[in-house]
Design a protein around this motif. Structure first.
Motif, PDB file in Angstrom:
ATOM      1  N   GLU A  12       0.838  -1.198   0.000  1.00  0.00           N
ATOM      2  CA  GLU A  12       0.000   0.000   0.000  1.00  0.00           C
ATOM      3  C   GLU A  12       0.875   1.251   0.000  1.00  0.00           C
ATOM      4  O   GLU A  12       0.565   2.236  -0.679  1.00  0.00           O
ATOM      5  N   TYR A  13       1.958   1.223   0.768  1.00  0.00           N
ATOM      6  CA  TYR A  13       2.880   2.365   0.760  1.00  0.00           C
ATOM      7  C   TYR A  13       3.420   2.611  -0.644  1.00  0.00           C
ATOM      8  O   TYR A  13       3.448   3.754  -1.133  1.00  0.00           O
ATOM      9  N   MET A  14       3.865   1.554  -1.311  1.00  0.00           N
ATOM     10  CA  MET A  14       4.457   1.706  -2.640  1.00  0.00           C
ATOM     11  C   MET A  14       3.441   2.230  -3.638  1.00  0.00           C
ATOM     12  O   MET A  14       3.748   3.062  -4.499  1.00  0.00           O
ATOM     13  N   THR A  15       2.201   1.771  -3.499  1.00  0.00           N
ATOM     14  CA  THR A  15       1.139   2.249  -4.394  1.00  0.00           C
ATOM     15  C   THR A  15       0.915   3.745  -4.214  1.00  0.00           C
ATOM     16  O   THR A  15       0.803   4.497  -5.194  1.00  0.00           O
ATOM     17  N   GLN A  62       4.802  -5.221 -10.627  1.00  0.00           N
ATOM     18  CA  GLN A  62       5.373  -6.505 -10.201  1.00  0.00           C
ATOM     19  C   GLN A  62       6.056  -6.355  -8.840  1.00  0.00           C
ATOM     20  O   GLN A  62       5.933  -7.228  -7.979  1.00  0.00           O
ATOM     21  N   ASP A  63       6.758  -5.213  -8.645  1.00  0.00           N
ATOM     22  CA  ASP A  63       7.364  -4.946  -7.340  1.00  0.00           C
ATOM     23  C   ASP A  63       6.299  -4.941  -6.245  1.00  0.00           C
ATOM     24  O   ASP A  63       6.460  -5.556  -5.178  1.00  0.00           O
ATOM     25  N   ALA A 108       3.378  -7.575  -1.720  1.00  0.00           N
ATOM     26  CA  ALA A 108       2.055  -7.916  -1.184  1.00  0.00           C
ATOM     27  C   ALA A 108       1.896  -9.407  -0.963  1.00  0.00           C
ATOM     28  O   ALA A 108       1.231  -9.837  -0.016  1.00  0.00           O
ATOM     29  N   SER A 109       2.494 -10.208  -1.811  1.00  0.00           N
ATOM     30  CA  SER A 109       2.302 -11.663  -1.730  1.00  0.00           C
ATOM     31  C   SER A 109       2.983 -12.279  -0.522  1.00  0.00           C
ATOM     32  O   SER A 109       2.543 -13.305   0.002  1.00  0.00           O
ATOM     33  N   TYR A 142      11.642  -8.951  -0.541  1.00  0.00           N
ATOM     34  CA  TYR A 142      10.547  -7.975  -0.643  1.00  0.00           C
ATOM     35  C   TYR A 142       9.976  -7.752   0.765  1.00  0.00           C
ATOM     36  O   TYR A 142       8.902  -8.260   1.098  1.00  0.00           O
ATOM     37  N   PRO A 143      10.698  -7.033   1.596  1.00  0.00           N
ATOM     38  CA  PRO A 143      10.304  -6.931   3.005  1.00  0.00           C
ATOM     39  C   PRO A 143       9.011  -6.154   3.209  1.00  0.00           C
ATOM     40  O   PRO A 143       8.653  -5.268   2.424  1.00  0.00           O
ATOM     41  N   ASN A 144       8.325  -6.523   4.268  1.00  0.00           N
ATOM     42  CA  ASN A 144       7.117  -5.827   4.706  1.00  0.00           C
ATOM     43  C   ASN A 144       7.173  -5.797   6.234  1.00  0.00           C
ATOM     44  O   ASN A 144       6.514  -6.567   6.920  1.00  0.00           O
TER      45      ASN A 144
END
Length: 971
Positions: free
Chosen positions: A183-186, A206-207, A212-213, A220-222
């Motif tokens: 959501e941040y990246m969006t 894709q990033d 998100a996945s 791809y840290p979250n």
């Protein structure tokens, strides 16, 4: 058992002889208040002789129903005029309290000491000296009020032992809520589009999908810094106290031994072992040397340690974006490294920082550390504080020379040392090179960024010391003539000096005092106090002055015409004082020699003599040999009474205080050509000029009544406060810009009209295809800063000059820095048989805050909170709660304005405690004399329109609720 008691007695006597600290506390129980003296400046007085501006709490009585953890905790709900920070709105940020607080002058057992080095279990009484007439004898450093803390003394013949044990749990009230990576990246892509960046959106779809996945959280840290992976649900605080007192005809002693330990909310790495503990021993001894001479000695030793992790986790949690560092999580599983990547494996095999042999810190060339790796690999720190305090005194009865005459003197010396011990380890981060084959991510290369050093020893830093030496001596006179005329007097000498590391000048106070009082049958009162004060901060000829105070009182209830009425007591008093203070004698953080002309040498220099360079020497300020003290000019009127056989008791005090003569540097009354030269040079002197006014009503009302087997007591206290600059040196262009006449804690900012829309712009397309927004003719142009376009904040052009700038800032409200306009405290006590229920609440009303941090106002590379969901877009223009998102910094949007202001009105359910005292008949003839158990909860509820905002800490450890179980036993 007898031998045990004997051994304890001997231990207590040994402990008491070198150990004590004294403090003063006062009573809320009427029966106790009638018997106990009230500790005021250098003497004790009967409660019915107090003439306004003084409140007190009996801490021994309060502790029977209210378990507290710090010396002044909860007292703002029991004492009017005290808001937890200051008395009657008097700021104290220039008063050296040795504990980095803005507290008033704190006097513990007659000595200026930090309030955080005495515990509630040690305190007998706390007295709040609010009025100028109450503090005049403390000299210039006491001019903003004082809190007297008096510790307990031995009063029991024989031996008495009390033990108190507590354990409880802290639970976080609120955590900040931030967006996840996807959501941040969006939304950051949306900010890029808003700014029409040539590079376009930063993140590909894709990033965003990969983050998100959650398929590979290492690439791809979250990161959610507030998850239970890092934070406990609760942490413990436990405390034990042992009190021993006793004595006989010639001597009495009191000893307090205390230990507490507080854990931490963090639950990983070295932070998992964070804790703070404190061990202290206090003792005091009172001796009857002979019929005329009595003496005492008090001492205290405190050992404090705060063990904590390296780094600042809470600050990082508020700033580190969930996908940062990009392409590398804070910790990466070694299993993500391709087994065939021999060079990468060789680098890791040499590393000193593999968590459990499995995880290594990730990073980038710009990100060489992170808060999570700090906790695992950075080492740890222990902040250490050691304090020793000693004071002794003699009281000499001089009745043989003059009836009612006595002499008292005391001397004290305090030492404090602070330092930090730390394992300052260094760790490297590893920058991964990722590849994907067979639909599986793998690290095929690693680059080490930084060196790895494990010191193996603790380094000392942040060393500081403090020494305070105090002395006072005074002749006291008290006598009653013909059973009607009560006369008191005092001649006083008082001084203290504090030497601190890193400070050239000692912090010192020296003054003489003279007091004379008279009352006729407790009906008519008069009191005169004078202080001869001295300050080394002022020029010769102005370093000495006299501070006078005059008070009169009339107990109306003593008049014959009041006999037989519902009035039990009704005392009216009035006071006027003119106190000299030097706490606020400073200029540019300099407190000395500000009366002298100051010349500075500037390294920027100038050229002359065919290009030779020389430093520039210029005048910073002119001299003023007439610089003087700042005056606290105050008049107050107090009314104290009880009615209907003490069913209702009340005290009201109206005060009006002028702090006259605040120092300014660049007075506008001098010609302008004396300032504004090279490097801002000025020949204008510092002068006494500005006047701050505070006025208000300090009130307390208590009602109590017996309903069958239930005794109920209700207390309401509070302060109505109004502040303003009654005189201010200023030159303004428009009347609304005047600071004079405005509150001291005024908030200034813009009046927000909402958001700019397309209708506010002429819209065109530039040669490079970008949309260009030009504010339409006739509409004011913002000059605050930032590229203005639809979705930015729009403000009122107050002066109508067509430009929005600082000239359009207006007064928006009070920020409550000196206290909210209205503060309230409510306390309820319900006693039924052996059960006691105590409820305490407090509130503040009329002040405002500003949402001035990145949790509420996000721009540039800030971490996005859930508030970003309310950002302005063309589709949400009518309901938006946040400006458009932008990758730039926007001074226009972040400026203080009505858009960001919020009310801090709140009422807190601060404390609920249920106590059960076991019947004393159970212990007849037993070695246990009394037993109590209690349950209490702190900070249970906040009632406010902005509750969540007020309870959420950003960049700091969260606020907590506390639930505690305690037991007391008396032997």
């Amino acid at each position: 058992m007898k031998n045990i008691k004997t051994n304890i007695f001997l231990f207590a006597m040994l402990a008491a002889s070198p150990l004590t600290v004294n403090a003063q506390v006062a009573d809320d129980a009427d029966s106790i208040a009638a018997k106990k003296k009230v500790h005021v400046a250098f003497r004790d007085k009967d409660a019915d002789h107090l003439l306004g501006g003084i409140s007190y709490v009996d801490m021994e009585e309060l502790s029977k129903k209210d378990y507290t953890m710090s010396s002044l905790e909860d007292l703002y709900a029991l004492v009017g005029g005290w808001n937890g920070n200051n008395l009657w709105g008097m700021d104290n940020d220039r008063l050296d309290n040795n504990d980095n607080s803005n507290m008033p002058l704190v006097i513990i057992d007659g000595v200026k000491r930090p309030s955080n080095n005495v515990l509630p279990s040690e305190i007998e009484q706390v007295t709040f000296l609010k009025g100028a007439q109450a503090v005049v004898l403390y000299g210039p450093k006491g001019a903003k009020g004082a809190i007297l803390i008096t510790t307990k003394r031995g009063t029991v013949d024989g031996l008495q032992i009390k033990a108190n044990a507590n354990t409880g749990w802290h639970y976080a009230k609120e955590f900040p809520e931030y967006l996840g990576s996807a959501e941040y990246m969006t939304l950051y892509n949306e900010a890029c589009i808003n700014d029409q960046l040539a590079s376009g959106p930063k993140y590909t779809q894709q990033d965003i999908y990969n983050h998100a996945s959650g398929s590979n959280p290492y690439r791809y840290p979250n990161v959610n810094y507030y998850s239970d992976e890092y934070i406990r649900k609760a942490y413990n605080r436990s405390e034990g106290t042992l009190e021993i007192q006793g004595g006989g005809t010639r001597a009495h002693f009191y000893t307090n031994i205390n230990y507490y330990r507080i854990e931490d909310l963090l639950n990983f790495g070295e932070a998992k072992e964070n804790y703070t503990d404190r061990f202290s021993v206090r003792g005091n001894v009172d001796l009857v040397i002979n019929k005329l001479v009595k003496g005492y000695a008090n001492a205290s030793a405190t050992f404090y340690n705060a063990n904590k992790n390296k780094g600042d986790f809470w600050s990082a949690a508020a700033t580190m974006r969930p996908n940062f560092p990009e392409n590398a999580a804070p910790l990466i599983d070694i299993d993500m490294v391709d087994p065939n990547a021999s060079k990468a494996m060789a680098i890791l095999n040499k590393s000193l920082n593999l968590l459990n042999g499995k995880y290594f810190p990730g990073g980038t060339t710009q990100t060489t550390s992170n808060a999570i790796a700090d906790c695992y690999f950075g080492g740890k720190t222990r902040d250490v504080s050691r304090q020793f305090q000693f004071d002794a005194g003699i009281n000499y009865d001089m009745n043989k020379f003059l009836k009612g005459l006595s002499f008292k003197t005391m001397f004290s010396i305090d030492y404090a040392a602070n330092y930090s011990l730390a394992y300052n380890n260094q760790y490297a981060v590893f920058i991964p090179t990722w590849s994907n084959y067979n639909s599986k991510d793998a690290i095929v290369g690693l680059k080490q960024q930084g060196d790895e050093i494990i010191t193996g020893h603790m380094a000392m830093s942040n060393t500081a010391y403090r020494q305070t030496i105090s002395w006072n001596g005074h002749f006291d006179y008290e006598n009653t003539f013909a059973g009607k005329h009560h006369v008191t007097g005092m001649f006083l000498g008082n001084m203290y000096t504090t030497t601190s590391s890193g400070q050239y000048h000692r912090y010192a106070n020296a003054n003489l005092g003279l007091q004379a009082g008279y009352d006729y049958m407790c009906r008519y009162f008069a009191d005169i106090s004078l202080a001869g004060v001295h300050s080394a901060r002022l020029p010769k000829g102005h370093r000495e002055a006299i501070s006078p105070s005059f008070t009169i009182g009339w107990n109306i209830a003593k008049e014959s015409f009041m006999e037989g009425t519902f009035v039990d007591d009704l005392l009216l008093s009035a006071s006027y004082s003119d106190l000299r203070e030097d706490i606020d004698v400073f200029l540019n953080d300099n407190q000395y020699y500000i009366y002298d002309a100051q010349w500075l040498t500037d390294g920027s220099g100038f050229t002359w003599n065919e290009g030779a360079s020389a430093n520039l020497t210029y005048s910073r300020t002119g001299s003023n040999p007439a610089l003087d003290f700042i005056h606290r000019k105050e008049w107050s009127v107090s009314l104290r009474g009880s009615f209907f056989d003490k069913l209702i008791s009340t005290e009201l005090t109206f005060f009006n205080t002028d702090m006259d003569g605040f120092i300014i540097q660049n007075p506008s009354t001098f010609p302008s050509h004396l300032s504004g030269g090279l490097s801002g040079s000025s020949f204008k002197p510092a002068i006494n000029n500005d006047i701050q006014n505070r006025k208000g009503l300090d009130f307390s009302v208590t009602a109590q009544k017996q309903f069958g087997q239930v005794h109920a007591k209700l207390g309401v206290v509070g302060t109505w406060l109004k502040t303003n600059y009654s005189k201010r040196d200023e030159v303004v262009e428009y009347d609304y810009q005047h600071v004079e006449g405005r509150p001291l804690d005024a908030i200034w900012g813009y009046q927000c009209l909402g958001f700019y829309t397309n209708n506010d712009f002429d819209i065109s397309t530039s040669a490079d295809g970008k949309i260009k927004y030009t504010i339409k003719d006739g509409l004011p142009k913002s000059a605050i800063g930032g590229n203005i376009q639809p979705g930015d904040l729009k403000y009122v052009d107050v002066n109508g000059d067509g430009t929005i700038n600082s000239k359009d800032q207006v007064y928006l409200g009070k920020n409550g820095a000196y206290g909210a306009p209205l503060t309230l405290g409510v306390n309820i006590t319900l006693k039924y048989k052996d059960f006691t229920l105590f409820i305490l609440g407090n509130g503040q009303f009329g002040a405002y805050g500003m949402k001035n941090n990145s949790y509420y106002n996000m721009q540039s590379t800030d971490k996005y909170s859930v508030n970003a969901r309310g950002r302005w877009t063309p589709e949400t223009a009518d309901v938006a709660t946040h400006p458009r998102l932008t990758t730039y910094s926007s001074a226009n949007n972040s400026a203080a304005s009505t858009f960001w202001i919020y009310s801090t009105d709140r009422f807190n359910l601060r404390k609920v405690q249920l106590t059960y005292d076991f019947p004393k008949t159970l212990f007849d003839g037993k070695w246990v004399k009394a037993l109590s158990v209690y349950l209490n909860g702190n900070d249970l509820l906040t009632i406010s329109k902005n509750r969540k905002l007020l309870e959420t800490n950003i960049g700091y450890a969260p606020q907590t609720r506390f639930y505690n179980l305690g037991v007391k036993v008396t032997l």
